[in-house]
Scaffold this motif. Structure first.
Motif, PDB file in Angstrom:
ATOM      1  N   GLU A 136       0.832  -1.211   0.000  1.00 53.83           N
ATOM      2  CA  GLU A 136       0.000   0.000   0.000  1.00 53.83           C
ATOM      3  C   GLU A 136       0.865   1.259   0.000  1.00 53.83           C
ATOM      4  O   GLU A 136       0.599   2.219  -0.723  1.00 53.83           O
ATOM      5  N   ILE A 137       1.937   1.225   0.793  1.00 57.80           N
ATOM      6  CA  ILE A 137       2.847   2.370   0.877  1.00 57.80           C
ATOM      7  C   ILE A 137       3.588   2.575  -0.445  1.00 57.80           C
ATOM      8  O   ILE A 137       3.714   3.702  -0.942  1.00 57.80           O
ATOM      9  N   ILE A 138       4.074   1.484  -1.038  1.00 61.13           N
ATOM     10  CA  ILE A 138       4.837   1.573  -2.285  1.00 61.13           C
ATOM     11  C   ILE A 138       3.963   2.046  -3.442  1.00 61.13           C
ATOM     12  O   ILE A 138       4.402   2.838  -4.287  1.00 61.13           O
ATOM     13  N   GLU A 139       2.730   1.588  -3.482  1.00 60.07           N
ATOM     14  CA  GLU A 139       1.814   2.012  -4.560  1.00 60.07           C
ATOM     15  C   GLU A 139       1.579   3.518  -4.500  1.00 60.07           C
ATOM     16  O   GLU A 139       1.538   4.195  -5.541  1.00 60.07           O
ATOM     17  N   ARG A 140       1.433   4.040  -3.279  1.00 61.41           N
ATOM     18  CA  ARG A 140       1.259   5.494  -3.131  1.00 61.41           C
ATOM     19  C   ARG A 140       2.537   6.240  -3.535  1.00 61.41           C
ATOM     20  O   ARG A 140       2.477   7.293  -4.167  1.00 61.41           O
ATOM     21  N   ARG A 141       3.686   5.664  -3.155  1.00 61.28           N
ATOM     22  CA  ARG A 141       4.970   6.297  -3.480  1.00 61.28           C
ATOM     23  C   ARG A 141       5.201   6.311  -4.995  1.00 61.28           C
ATOM     24  O   ARG A 141       5.719   7.289  -5.547  1.00 61.28           O
ATOM     25  N   LYS A 150       7.685  13.549 -14.267  1.00 57.87           N
ATOM     26  CA  LYS A 150       7.363  14.228 -15.527  1.00 57.87           C
ATOM     27  C   LYS A 150       8.149  15.521 -15.662  1.00 57.87           C
ATOM     28  O   LYS A 150       8.431  15.975 -16.778  1.00 57.87           O
ATOM     29  N   GLY A 151       8.483  16.116 -14.535  1.00 61.09           N
ATOM     30  CA  GLY A 151       9.264  17.356 -14.576  1.00 61.09           C
ATOM     31  C   GLY A 151      10.687  17.175 -14.089  1.00 61.09           C
ATOM     32  O   GLY A 151      11.467  18.135 -14.062  1.00 61.09           O
ATOM     33  N   ASP A 152      11.039  15.960 -13.695  1.00 60.16           N
ATOM     34  CA  ASP A 152      12.388  15.703 -13.174  1.00 60.16           C
ATOM     35  C   ASP A 152      12.793  14.279 -13.548  1.00 60.16           C
ATOM     36  O   ASP A 152      12.461  13.315 -12.870  1.00 60.16           O
ATOM     37  N   ARG A 153      13.533  14.159 -14.653  1.00 64.54           N
ATOM     38  CA  ARG A 153      13.901  12.836 -15.170  1.00 64.54           C
ATOM     39  C   ARG A 153      14.841  12.071 -14.242  1.00 64.54           C
ATOM     40  O   ARG A 153      14.974  10.852 -14.360  1.00 64.54           O
ATOM     41  N   THR A 154      15.504  12.773 -13.339  1.00 67.48           N
ATOM     42  CA  THR A 154      16.418  12.085 -12.411  1.00 67.48           C
ATOM     43  C   THR A 154      15.666  11.112 -11.500  1.00 67.48           C
ATOM     44  O   THR A 154      16.264  10.231 -10.896  1.00 67.48           O
ATOM     45  N   LEU A 155      14.353  11.300 -11.398  1.00 64.87           N
ATOM     46  CA  LEU A 155      13.539  10.426 -10.546  1.00 64.87           C
ATOM     47  C   LEU A 155      13.208   9.092 -11.221  1.00 64.87           C
ATOM     48  O   LEU A 155      12.626   8.202 -10.597  1.00 64.87           O
ATOM     49  N   ASN A 156      13.567   8.955 -12.500  1.00 60.84           N
ATOM     50  CA  ASN A 156      13.255   7.707 -13.216  1.00 60.84           C
ATOM     51  C   ASN A 156      13.981   6.507 -12.614  1.00 60.84           C
ATOM     52  O   ASN A 156      13.458   5.386 -12.593  1.00 60.84           O
ATOM     53  N   THR A 157      15.204   6.742 -12.106  1.00 60.81           N
ATOM     54  CA  THR A 157      15.952   5.650 -11.468  1.00 60.81           C
ATOM     55  C   THR A 157      15.232   5.186 -10.210  1.00 60.81           C
ATOM     56  O   THR A 157      15.084   3.985  -9.958  1.00 60.81           O
ATOM     57  N   GLU A 158      14.766   6.160  -9.417  1.00 65.63           N
ATOM     58  CA  GLU A 158      14.017   5.840  -8.209  1.00 65.63           C
ATOM     59  C   GLU A 158      12.740   5.101  -8.555  1.00 65.63           C
ATOM     60  O   GLU A 158      12.367   4.125  -7.885  1.00 65.63           O
ATOM     61  N   LEU A 159      12.078   5.546  -9.614  1.00 63.19           N
ATOM     62  CA  LEU A 159      10.826   4.918 -10.044  1.00 63.19           C
ATOM     63  C   LEU A 159      11.059   3.465 -10.460  1.00 63.19           C
ATOM     64  O   LEU A 159      10.232   2.577 -10.170  1.00 63.19           O
ATOM     65  N   LYS A 160      12.179   3.213 -11.104  1.00 60.65           N
ATOM     66  CA  LYS A 160      12.516   1.855 -11.537  1.00 60.65           C
ATOM     67  C   LYS A 160      12.667   0.925 -10.325  1.00 60.65           C
ATOM     68  O   LYS A 160      12.179  -0.215 -10.326  1.00 60.65           O
ATOM     69  N   ILE A 161      13.333   1.432  -9.287  1.00 60.48           N
ATOM     70  CA  ILE A 161      13.518   0.630  -8.068  1.00 60.48           C
ATOM     71  C   ILE A 161      12.179   0.385  -7.385  1.00 60.48           C
ATOM     72  O   ILE A 161      11.887  -0.718  -6.923  1.00 60.48           O
ATOM     73  N   ASN A 166       7.635  -3.145  -5.972  1.00 61.23           N
ATOM     74  CA  ASN A 166       6.203  -3.412  -6.116  1.00 61.23           C
ATOM     75  C   ASN A 166       5.957  -4.814  -6.674  1.00 61.23           C
ATOM     76  O   ASN A 166       5.087  -5.548  -6.182  1.00 61.23           O
ATOM     77  N   ASP A 167       6.732  -5.201  -7.687  1.00 63.19           N
ATOM     78  CA  ASP A 167       6.590  -6.538  -8.286  1.00 63.19           C
ATOM     79  C   ASP A 167       6.914  -7.617  -7.256  1.00 63.19           C
ATOM     80  O   ASP A 167       6.238  -8.656  -7.190  1.00 63.19           O
ATOM     81  N   TRP A 168       7.944  -7.382  -6.468  1.00 59.82           N
ATOM     82  CA  TRP A 168       8.370  -8.349  -5.450  1.00 59.82           C
ATOM     83  C   TRP A 168       7.263  -8.543  -4.411  1.00 59.82           C
ATOM     84  O   TRP A 168       6.910  -9.664  -4.046  1.00 59.82           O
ATOM     85  N   LEU A 169       6.721  -7.435  -3.927  1.00 54.38           N
ATOM     86  CA  LEU A 169       5.669  -7.496  -2.911  1.00 54.38           C
ATOM     87  C   LEU A 169       4.386  -8.104  -3.463  1.00 54.38           C
ATOM     88  O   LEU A 169       3.685  -8.835  -2.766  1.00 54.38           O
ATOM     89  N   THR A 170       4.075  -7.796  -4.724  1.00 55.18           N
ATOM     90  CA  THR A 170       2.866  -8.334  -5.347  1.00 55.18           C
ATOM     91  C   THR A 170       2.904  -9.857  -5.405  1.00 55.18           C
ATOM     92  O   THR A 170       1.863 -10.526  -5.349  1.00 55.18           O
TER      93      THR A 170
END
Length: 352
Positions: A136-141, A150-161, A166-170
């Motif tokens: 639940e926490i990860i889905e919100r994050r 969308k305004g900061d591409r540096t966050l794509n690495t964080e999003l990938k992790i 999320n896949d692991w927990l699912t």
């Protein structure tokens, strides 16, 4: 070190807490008797301190301490807020490790949320609740990070992790089992404070007749997942909690037991969390200090006082066993067993 005691309702959590901390927290034959967590501190038994204190004629002797938090029983649905589950789960977030009490005793007078003695099923129930809460926490994050990315591409690495988590927990798997090779990725995951990432010690609560068991049906699981486990009889611990040290030793010896449940729990905690104790001694006090294995001398000195770490030059250290064998610090020095070490020295268990 703070350890959270968790498990299904009425599996002996509060009885164990009372034994460990010599407290009188309420024990009742119904779920959620514990709403607000019970908290107690326990001195870590260490006979080395007694010997050192006598050697130095110390005014005070101070043991290391463990803080135990008795958290209300979790049930199916706690991870998604059933009952007051979210409140209980928030208490787990604050601890360093989880002591998961698993029922392996029969008592017809106790009401249990799950029927029969099926310890692995009960463990899975609790683990899944922690996973659901994390999910639940990860889905919100993820939703929040996707918007920001969308305004900061540096966050794509964080999003990938985050998507990897999320896949692991699912898949219903705890984060403490996830395989991470990248140090920065691991550091980011650790910073999330996820419940299922907490290291676990399984305390298998048995009948008095089984108090001497060394292994349980949980032992194989604990070994496979890199956790720790030990057998404990909470009722038995309740009986010996009021005894003196000498009486306790005789009582345990008569039953063929080398350690009490508290001793076993402390050993498992230190091993699981990678902790060691170094000791200081002098006329003012003799004291045990807890640090992570691999801590260097300067950082260990910082545990005593930040000023000592800032001004650290070297430390005079002798192994406790060497000091005890030679009898005095002067004798240890004459034998070449007392050494001066600089900032990069890695502290050892029992260094004085």
């Amino acid at each position: 070190m703070k350890l959270g005691i968790v498990g299904l309702p009425n599996v002996g959590k509060t009885t164990l807490f009372n034994c460990l901390t010599k407290s009188t927290a309420q024990i009742a034959n119904y779920s959620f008797a514990t709403v607000n967590p019970n908290i107690g501190k326990v001195a870590v038994p260490d006979e080395r301190l007694i010997w050192l204190s006598e050697l130095s004629k110390s005014a005070k002797t101070i043991n290391a301490h463990i803080e135990f938090v008795d958290i209300a029983g979790l049930v199916k649905g706690s991870g998604t807020g059933q009952g007051i589950g979210n409140k209980f789960l928030s208490h787990i977030r604050e601890v360093d490790a989880i002591v998961h009490v698993v029922r392996m005793f029969e008592d017809e007078n106790v009401v249990h949320s799950e029927k029969g003695l099926v310890p692995l099923r009960d463990i899975e129930t609790i683990n899944l609740e922690l996973v659901f809460s994390d999910l639940e926490i990860i889905e919100r994050r993820i939703a929040k990070t996707e918007k920001a990315a969308k305004g900061d591409r540096t966050l794509n690495t964080e999003l990938k992790i985050l998507n990897k988590i999320n896949d692991w927990l699912t898949d219903g798997k705890s984060i403490r089992h996830i395989v991470i090779d990248d140090a920065k990725e691991k550091e980011f995951i650790d910073s999330l404070g996820l419940l299922s990432s907490k290291p676990v010690i399984y305390a298998v609560n048995v009948d008095e007749k089984d108090a001497g068991l060394r292994n349980s049906p949980v032992s194989t699981l604990a070994e496979e997942e890199g956790s720790r486990d030990f057998v404990i009889c909470a009722k038995f611990e309740e009986e010996i909690a009021a005894l003196s040290d000498d009486e306790r030793y005789i009582f345990l010896n008569d039953l063929g037991l080398k350690k009490s449940g508290l001793d076993n729990l402390i050993s498992a905690s230190y091993e699981l969390l990678g902790l060691i104790s170094f000791l200081t001694t002098g006329p003012k006090e003799t004291r045990a200090w807890t640090v992570r294995n691999g801590t260097k001398a300067a950082q260990a000195a910082g545990k005593i006082h930040s000023d000592i770490e800032r001004g650290f030059i070297r430390a005079e250290i002798v192994a406790f066993e060497d000091l005890k064998r030679t009898g005095t610090q002067n004798a240890a020095k004459e034998a070449g067993l007392v050494r001066l070490w600089g900032k990069e020295y890695v502290m050892k268990e029992g260094g004085v």
